[in-house]
Design an enzyme around this catalytic site. Structure first.
Site, PDB file in Angstrom:
ATOM      1  N   ASP A 133      -6.621   3.513  -7.781  1.00  0.00           N
ATOM      2  CA  ASP A 133      -5.391   3.652  -8.569  1.00  0.00           C
ATOM      3  C   ASP A 133      -4.138   3.829  -7.731  1.00  0.00           C
ATOM      4  O   ASP A 133      -3.102   4.233  -8.244  1.00  0.00           O
ATOM      5  CB  ASP A 133      -5.520   4.825  -9.536  1.00  0.00           C
ATOM      6  CG  ASP A 133      -5.681   6.164  -8.824  1.00  0.00           C
ATOM      7  OD1 ASP A 133      -5.953   6.156  -7.605  1.00  0.00           O
ATOM      8  OD2 ASP A 133      -5.557   7.213  -9.495  1.00  0.00           O
ATOM      9  N   GLU A 134      -4.197   3.518  -6.427  1.00  0.00           N
ATOM     10  CA  GLU A 134      -3.040   3.793  -5.567  1.00  0.00           C
ATOM     11  C   GLU A 134      -2.921   2.737  -4.476  1.00  0.00           C
ATOM     12  O   GLU A 134      -3.930   2.303  -3.914  1.00  0.00           O
ATOM     13  CB  GLU A 134      -3.211   5.177  -4.932  1.00  0.00           C
ATOM     14  CG  GLU A 134      -2.068   5.603  -4.035  1.00  0.00           C
ATOM     15  CD  GLU A 134      -2.275   7.014  -3.508  1.00  0.00           C
ATOM     16  OE1 GLU A 134      -1.991   7.964  -4.255  1.00  0.00           O
ATOM     17  OE2 GLU A 134      -2.740   7.159  -2.367  1.00  0.00           O
TER      18      GLU A 134
END
Length: 412
Positions: A133-134
């Site tokens: 998610d990053e």
């Protein structure tokens, strides 16, 4: 991405938007949920396309949870009660018992992760993947990347991701990765934060030291014992004192980080060194009394690791296992094999050989399988020299007993 695992669930269950929700616990069982819905509401049609109509009171509540799972993430409404990632669900239940509890849908999470990253690279191709998610993105040479200090491009990325996935993200724009990471947390959710070198003293120095990616709880406790609570207080300490107190490498890094210095480039390609899967059991399991359940979990972990390797195009030379006993003691064993593999059966065989070298008479909390020393099939990656291979040693092998034989009879 903003509360990524929870936001994925809100795409499926928009009726839960605005409510406290925690993601974690057991495995997803969609078929069981549909069966319960049909039993509770037999006059309605239920299927994957009607999940947005599930009544809110039908969903399980965190307060009813019993087990030792941990929270993967929580919506911002739940975070207001103190619930956070990696928190035990039983502890979270005391803080916010009314929160809705849902398991992770790993397949959907991975699909949307790939989609949002592909969307970014179509706009700004210099991107470093930092997990599901990053990411880090280099705006330097992107057309329009410097307009309004990067805000214009950040808005475009946000809009494109939302159009492609339905999800929001928060972006920190800064001169380097260290500060950008901190800035991305300033205005969640769906925020954009611009931090320049001139903003160091006003925006960064007042923050707690733990906001620096790389200062963990132990280092923070030591800093606090010396009266250092904020990044500004850390910056005020002499470099020589930090080196003497925290060691040559880490002390020097603390000094650089406090002054916002970070020369790390955005790395677009990086080779993984290993892939693994592990699971913490809802209750302690025993090799004899829970033989079937443990054996099935072991097989599933091997199959999942094999699928990960095959999907990403890798094979591995080293197969290993990880156990956590009921007293929280962790034991690992691994073995390097003559040829690389990504085959589930072969991984299970060699992982099973590693299991013969541990005590299986004790109750288990966690089981994991790992494949390391990865190579790409068809490349020149060779097995390590024979003298460097890890083989079972006589002193490393647990006494043969019925527990090993019953759980993994094919090993004999």
């Amino acid at each position: 991405m903003d509360a990524f695992f929870a936001s994925v669930e809100l795409l499926r269950y928009p009726q839960l938007k605005g409510l406290p929700m925690v993601i974690g616990g057991g495995r997803r069982r969609e078929d069981e949920m549909l069966a319960r819905l049909r039993a509770a509401y037999p006059d309605r049609e239920w299927g994957p396309d009607t999940l947005d109509r599930v009544p809110v009171d039908f969903f399980p509540r965190l307060g009813d949870y019993v087990g030792r799972g941990v929270a993967t993430t929580a919506t911002y409404e739940a975070r207001q009660f103190g619930v956070g990632s990696a928190m035990g669900l039983m502890k979270a239940a005391k803080l916010c018992p009314q929160a809705i509890l849902l398991p992770v849908d790993f397949d959907e999470v991975r699909r949307l992760s790939r989609l949002f990253k592909r969307t970014i690279t179509e706009i700004a191709p210099v991107m470093e993947d930092r997990g599901v998610d990053e990411v880090y993105i280099d705006f330097t040479d992107v057309p329009g990347g410097q307009r309004e200090g990067g805000r214009v491009l950040a808005r475009l990325i946000q809009k494109s991701i939302q159009q492609a996935t339905g999800l929001t993200c928060s972006i920190g724009v800064a001169p380097n990765k260290l500060i950008a990471k901190m800035a991305s947390e300033f205005h969640k959710p769906n925020g954009i934060s611009i931090v320049t070198a001139a903003d160091l003293q006003t925006l960064i120095w007042p923050l707690p030291c733990r906001k620096v990616n790389g200062i963990g709880p132990k280092a923070d406790a030591k800093l606090q014992s010396h009266g250092i609570h904020t990044i500004g207080e850390l910056a005020a300490r002499e470099r020589d004192w930090l080196v003497a107190t925290f060691g040559k490498s880490y002390g020097a890094w603390l000094h650089e980080a406090a002054w916002g210095r970070d020369e790390r480039p955005v790395v677009t390609e990086s080779e993984p060194v290993s892939m693994s899967r592990e699971t913490t059991f809802e209750r302690d399991l025993h090799a004899v009394r829970d033989r079937a359940e443990l054996g099935a979990i072991f097989t599933r972990l091997c199959e999942q690791v094999a699928a990960d390797l095959q999907r990403k195009g890798y094979q591995g030379h080293t197969i290993g296992i990880k156990l956590r006993y009921d007293n929280f003691q962790i034991v690992t064993r691994d073995q390097t094999i003559p040829h690389p593999t990504a085959d589930a059966r072969e991984i299970r065989h060699w992982a099973g050989q590693c299991l013969k070298r541990v005590d299986l008479s004790r109750r288990l909390r966690l089981l994991g399988v790992r494949v390391g020393k990865l190579v790409k099939p068809g490349t020149t990656g060779e097995a390590p020299p024979a003298q460097n291979r890890v083989h079972p040693k006589p002193r490393d092998k647990a006494p043969s007993d019925e527990h090993t034989d019953l759980l993994f009879p094919e090993l004999e």
